[in-house]
Design a protein around this motif. Structure first.
Motif, PDB file in Angstrom:
ATOM      1  N   GLU A 174       0.818  -1.212   0.000  1.00  0.00           N
ATOM      2  CA  GLU A 174       0.000   0.000   0.000  1.00  0.00           C
ATOM      3  C   GLU A 174       0.851   1.262   0.000  1.00  0.00           C
ATOM      4  N   ASN A 180      -2.457   4.164  -8.268  1.00  0.00           N
ATOM      5  CA  ASN A 180      -3.166   3.680  -9.451  1.00  0.00           C
ATOM      6  C   ASN A 180      -2.201   3.019 -10.438  1.00  0.00           C
ATOM      7  N   LYS A 184      -1.828  -2.894 -10.062  1.00  0.00           N
ATOM      8  CA  LYS A 184      -3.050  -2.968  -9.260  1.00  0.00           C
ATOM      9  C   LYS A 184      -4.289  -3.026 -10.163  1.00  0.00           C
ATOM     10  N   LEU A 185      -4.243  -2.289 -11.260  1.00  0.00           N
ATOM     11  CA  LEU A 185      -5.373  -2.333 -12.189  1.00  0.00           C
ATOM     12  C   LEU A 185      -5.494  -3.713 -12.836  1.00  0.00           C
ATOM     13  N   GLU A 186      -4.360  -4.296 -13.168  1.00  0.00           N
ATOM     14  CA  GLU A 186      -4.382  -5.625 -13.776  1.00  0.00           C
ATOM     15  C   GLU A 186      -4.847  -6.675 -12.770  1.00  0.00           C
ATOM     16  N   ARG A 187      -4.453  -6.512 -11.510  1.00  0.00           N
ATOM     17  CA  ARG A 187      -4.909  -7.446 -10.489  1.00  0.00           C
ATOM     18  C   ARG A 187      -6.427  -7.364 -10.341  1.00  0.00           C
ATOM     19  N   ALA A 188      -6.964  -6.153 -10.390  1.00  0.00           N
ATOM     20  CA  ALA A 188      -8.418  -5.985 -10.275  1.00  0.00           C
ATOM     21  C   ALA A 188      -9.125  -6.723 -11.415  1.00  0.00           C
ATOM     22  N   ILE A 189      -8.529  -6.710 -12.606  1.00  0.00           N
ATOM     23  CA  ILE A 189      -9.118  -7.427 -13.744  1.00  0.00           C
ATOM     24  C   ILE A 189      -9.089  -8.932 -13.496  1.00  0.00           C
ATOM     25  N   VAL A 191      -9.000 -10.468 -10.541  1.00  0.00           N
ATOM     26  CA  VAL A 191      -9.960 -10.792  -9.486  1.00  0.00           C
ATOM     27  C   VAL A 191     -11.383 -10.800 -10.023  1.00  0.00           C
ATOM     28  N   GLU A 192     -11.675  -9.871 -10.928  1.00  0.00           N
ATOM     29  CA  GLU A 192     -13.020  -9.777 -11.482  1.00  0.00           C
ATOM     30  C   GLU A 192     -13.353 -10.979 -12.370  1.00  0.00           C
ATOM     31  N   SER A 207      -3.160 -12.690  -5.403  1.00  0.00           N
ATOM     32  CA  SER A 207      -2.114 -12.113  -4.561  1.00  0.00           C
ATOM     33  C   SER A 207      -1.243 -13.246  -4.036  1.00  0.00           C
TER      34      SER A 207
END
Length: 513
Positions: A174, A180, A184-189, A191-192, A207
């Motif tokens: 963190e 941004n 982190k954006l790729e991880r969000a993809i 996870v989704e 993770s």
């Protein structure tokens, strides 16, 4: 230096004016540079390479800044002095008429008018002369009131340190990765589109996960696929699964089909050490089970496993149970750190919180450096202000000037902690900077105080001191504060926290003035 230069007589030789300037300013800038450099060199003792790098680069830059101030900037002042002596305009290098529109030349009586200031300085000079002066008169008349008021304010705001542990924000990801950032954006993809189902799979982890791990090797890098070694391995596995810290491993483990995720190599031998010798294990796939992450340093006969140097065991925990799993992992670390060496194997261990724990524990090593820094700053300040004349000596004034910088740290940090601002590890280096600014302002004020007439009233002397020093310390403080507030635009939360806490060094200015 410019302030001291402007006080010299224009009709004197440039060499004499330069010598007078450094005679006046040399001690102050040398001492402040020395304290800053020492403070940052002490910071090199920290175990964090990022902080070491910061302290090394900053201390080196301060040294070169001092050198160039003495050489390059001194030469610039000398060049300016030759222009002044010849009444030449600084742009055209052409002579300027002796008389200007208001009937005055560039110089009055061979020296600059003491009230001559730049257009930027004039409003501040007017403020210190016309408005701040009466206030300082009250300060001089009611010394004890303002001393106690500053102490009470620092103590009251310093009470915010009771929230320090609660406000600490040392999560490595963190604090030290962009807010941004692409990762982190790729991880969000991920996870989704590939969320964890009720059936745990380490291959679907977005993770690192929550886990404990053992790496077991032979004591002399021998083949570990022996009955004696696996007796120890099975016993270690039993001890780990028996850890109870309010919850058992069975309650906290990541599960598939209602059962905890197990270790493939132990399943293959059915937790029976004798079968490790008799079983024909193929590598890297054995009955559709991948062993590449479990067994290392292998030797094969065709695809059959003949020997190995290391075995790795994983104990995955349910990520949803965020409150219970850290306690179990702490119990795991405590068990392995207190266990004696096995007879046939050597055990290394690691958990998903080990890196974070080490980071937080090592950050505490920076705190003792503060005491060393302040002792050095006080010592240098006291020695520089020591006089044989017991009346003119400024020993206690210099010591209390350093204490003033400490009060500024206490008040500013306490206020932000009261406001709920996160306290990152990088903030622990901020007192070094604030100490340097505070000591710098202190020496300027002491220098201006010593130029006042001793036989005047204290109120008048104090007003004269701030009339002389107020503009300098205000401009330097303002530029420092603005520089750190601009740093808040960075996407790194650790840098944001550092800039926010350091920019509140305005308390150092308030307590100094």
């Amino acid at each position: 230096m410019i302030s001291c230069w402007q006080k010299t007589e224009v009709d004197k030789d440039v060499e004499v004016r330069l010598a007078d300037t450094y005679k006046e300013a040399g001690v102050s800038i040398t001492i402040t540079t020395l304290t800053d450099v020492l403070a940052f060199y002490i910071g090199l003792a920290t175990p964090f390479r990022s902080v070491q790098s910061f302290c090394l680069y900053t201390s080196t830059a301060l040294l070169f800044c001092y050198i160039f101030n003495i050489t390059f900037f001194g030469a610039c002042l000398a060049l300016n002095g030759r222009r002044e002596k010849g009444n030449r305009h600084w742009l055209t290098c052409m002579k300027v008429p002796e008389a200007t529109g208001d009937g005055r030349g560039c110089c009055v009586g061979g020296a600059y008018d003491e009230d001559t200031h730049t257009e930027f300085e004039m409003p501040m000079n007017s403020f210190f002369k016309n408005y701040y002066g009466p206030f300082l008169t009250r300060v001089g008349r009611h010394i004890h009131v303002f001393l106690l008021l500053a102490l009470y304010v620092a103590a009251a705001l310093g009470a915010g340190f009771v929230f320090l542990q609660e406000r600490e924000a040392n999560d490595i990801e963190e604090q030290f990765t962009p807010v941004n950032g692409p990762a982190k954006l790729e991880r969000a993809i991920v996870v989704e589109n590939f969320p964890q189902s009720e059936e745990f799979s380490d291959l679907r982890l977005a993770s690192e996960g929550t886990y404990a791990s053992l790496i077991i090797t032979g004591l002399k890098e021998e083949n570990i696929l022996t009955e004696a070694a696996f007796n120890d391995i099975i016993e270690l596995d039993r001890q780990v699964k028996s850890i109870t810290t309010g919850n058992t491993f069975e309650n906290l483990c990541a599960k598939t089909k209602g059962r905890c995720i197990s270790n493939a190599i132990l399943d293959i031998i059915n937790y029976n050490a004798t079968e490790i010798v008799s079983s024909n294990i193929t590598y890297p796939m054995n009955n559709d089970i991948f062993l590449g992450t479990t067994i290392g340093g292998v030797k094969l006969d065709s695809s059959e496993l003949t020997s190995a140097r290391a075995v790795r065991l994983f104990y995955f925990l349910d990520e949803k149970k965020t409150k219970e799993t850290p306690c179990w992992l702490d119990g795991f670390l405590k068990l392995l750190s207190n266990s004696t060496e096995q007879k046939t194997v050597h055990v290394s261990y690691f958990t998903s919180i080990s890196r974070q724990n080490e980071f937080e524990n090592n950050s505490d090593s920076i705190i003792p450096l503060f005491s060393v820094t302040y002792v050095l700053a006080i010592t240098i300040s006291v020695l520089s202000c020591l006089r044989l004349d017991c009346v003119r000596t400024k020993v206690w004034v210099a010591a209390l000037g350093v204490v003033s910088a400490g009060m500024a740290v206490l008040a500013s940090f306490g206020l932000l902690l009261f406001c709920g601002m996160p306290f990152a590890m990088t903030v622990e280096t901020a007192p070094f900077l604030i100490l340097g600014v505070g000591v710098d302002d202190m020496f300027i004020m002491i220098s201006c105080w010593q130029k006042t007439e001793v036989d005047k009233d204290v109120e008048v002397r104090l007003a004269d001191t701030y009339k002389e020093a107020g503009v300098s310390i205000t401009i330097t403080t303002l530029t420092d504060v603005l520089a750190f507030y601009i740093g808040l635009a960075t996407p790194f939360r650790s840098v944001q926290s550092f800039c926010l806490y350091t920019s509140t060094q305005s308390f150092c200015y308030v307590l100094t003035t």
